[in-house]
Design an enzyme around this catalytic site. Structure first.
Site, PDB file in Angstrom:
ATOM      1  N   ASN A   1     -14.862   4.972   4.274  1.00  0.00           N
ATOM      2  CA  ASN A   1     -15.006   4.022   5.379  1.00  0.00           C
ATOM      3  C   ASN A   1     -14.095   4.321   6.561  1.00  0.00           C
ATOM      4  O   ASN A   1     -14.445   4.017   7.703  1.00  0.00           O
ATOM      5  CB  ASN A   1     -14.797   2.593   4.884  1.00  0.00           C
ATOM      6  CG  ASN A   1     -15.936   2.129   4.011  1.00  0.00           C
ATOM      7  OD1 ASN A   1     -17.081   2.527   4.197  1.00  0.00           O
ATOM      8  ND2 ASN A   1     -15.626   1.290   3.035  1.00  0.00           N
TER       9      ASN A   1
ATOM     10  N   TYR B   1       0.810  -1.223   0.000  1.00  0.00           N
ATOM     11  CA  TYR B   1       0.000   0.000   0.000  1.00  0.00           C
ATOM     12  C   TYR B   1       0.844   1.275   0.000  1.00  0.00           C
ATOM     13  O   TYR B   1       0.304   2.374  -0.101  1.00  0.00           O
ATOM     14  CB  TYR B   1      -0.935   0.024   1.209  1.00  0.00           C
ATOM     15  CG  TYR B   1      -1.891  -1.136   1.229  1.00  0.00           C
ATOM     16  CD1 TYR B   1      -2.933  -1.226   0.319  1.00  0.00           C
ATOM     17  CD2 TYR B   1      -1.746  -2.158   2.156  1.00  0.00           C
ATOM     18  CE1 TYR B   1      -3.811  -2.293   0.332  1.00  0.00           C
ATOM     19  CE2 TYR B   1      -2.622  -3.230   2.177  1.00  0.00           C
ATOM     20  CZ  TYR B   1      -3.648  -3.290   1.261  1.00  0.00           C
ATOM     21  OH  TYR B   1      -4.508  -4.352   1.278  1.00  0.00           O
TER      22      TYR B   1
ATOM     23  N   HIS C   1      -4.808   5.897  -1.680  1.00  0.00           N
ATOM     24  CA  HIS C   1      -5.557   5.762  -0.427  1.00  0.00           C
ATOM     25  C   HIS C   1      -4.673   6.065   0.786  1.00  0.00           C
ATOM     26  O   HIS C   1      -5.177   6.310   1.874  1.00  0.00           O
ATOM     27  CB  HIS C   1      -6.121   4.344  -0.341  1.00  0.00           C
ATOM     28  CG  HIS C   1      -7.461   4.230   0.293  1.00  0.00           C
ATOM     29  ND1 HIS C   1      -8.388   5.252   0.356  1.00  0.00           N
ATOM     30  CD2 HIS C   1      -8.057   3.171   0.901  1.00  0.00           C
ATOM     31  CE1 HIS C   1      -9.481   4.827   0.968  1.00  0.00           C
ATOM     32  NE2 HIS C   1      -9.307   3.571   1.314  1.00  0.00           N
TER      33      HIS C   1
ATOM     34  N   TYR D   1      -5.679  -0.896   9.495  1.00  0.00           N
ATOM     35  CA  TYR D   1      -6.177  -0.756   8.125  1.00  0.00           C
ATOM     36  C   TYR D   1      -7.240   0.325   8.099  1.00  0.00           C
ATOM     37  O   TYR D   1      -7.873   0.642   9.101  1.00  0.00           O
ATOM     38  CB  TYR D   1      -6.676  -2.068   7.512  1.00  0.00           C
ATOM     39  CG  TYR D   1      -5.546  -3.022   7.219  1.00  0.00           C
ATOM     40  CD1 TYR D   1      -4.788  -2.892   6.060  1.00  0.00           C
ATOM     41  CD2 TYR D   1      -5.216  -4.025   8.120  1.00  0.00           C
ATOM     42  CE1 TYR D   1      -3.732  -3.751   5.800  1.00  0.00           C
ATOM     43  CE2 TYR D   1      -4.164  -4.886   7.867  1.00  0.00           C
ATOM     44  CZ  TYR D   1      -3.425  -4.745   6.710  1.00  0.00           C
ATOM     45  OH  TYR D   1      -2.374  -5.582   6.464  1.00  0.00           O
TER      46      TYR D   1
END
EC number: 3.1.1.29
Length: 188
Positions: A112, A14, A19, A64
């Site tokens: 989220n 990541y 993101h 996360y």
């Protein structure tokens, strides 16, 4: 104490993804202020310092993105913090690429990570600094691949400029700039 939460996902896969712009922004601020992160028992990597007489904690949740609220709640509980002293650094696909926007309250807007923070804190009134990613077509698989994709070489200069501006914006917030003042200076 001022708490700056950079949202992102832990793991090399990541690193440098869209993101993870929240992680990138908190890392840029840490580098500019000679801070380094260490693990905490509150589901996060943390870095602490004092700037202009104000205690500051940088936080990268290790839960996360979609469970970021767990780390936010744990940090605030452990340090007896309040959401009024929180700044969340987060990506926003609805903002044009390369733009930043401060927002003092509001819904999660489909994010989220923000939704998790709102659930765990019971509040929508924490300050956010949103980083514009732009929006691909609205098909779910395209959106997921876009936010989890890495920035391109062509995007890098704009990202670097945005991270430089965010470092100054965070410093201004620590020194007492209000949400309206920050919005006037940095919202683009």
């Amino acid at each position: 104490m001022k708490f700056i939460f950079g949202l992102g996902n832990i793991g090399a896969e990541y690193d440098q993804t869209r993101h993870n712009i929240g992680f990138m922004a908190v890392d840029a601020f840490a580098t500019a202020n000679h801070m380094s992160f260490s693990p905490s028992k509150q589901f996060a990597l943390v870095a602490k310092t004092i700037i202009g007489g104000e205690s500051v904690m940088l936080v990268k949740p290790t839960t996360y993105m979609n469970d970021s609220g767990k780390a936010v709640r744990a940090i605030l509980d452990y340090y007896d913090g309040d959401v009024d002293d929180v700044l969340v650094l987060v990506d926003d696909m609805d903002l044009p690429f390369g733009k930043m926007r401060f927002r003092a309250k509001g819904s999660a807007g489909g994010h989220n990570g923000l939704k998790s923070i709102m659930t765990h804190t019971g509040s929508q009134t924490f300050l956010r600094l949103k980083f514009g990613l732009g929006h691909p077509v609205h098909e779910q698989n395209v959106v997921v691949n876009y936010v989890l994709g890495k920035f391109t070489a062509a995007e890098k200069p704009d990202i670097d400029a945005m991270l430089d501006r965010s470092t100054q914006a965070i410093a201004d917030w620590i020194q007492g700039a209000t949400a309206p003042e920050l919005s006037n200076r940095y919202n683009g």
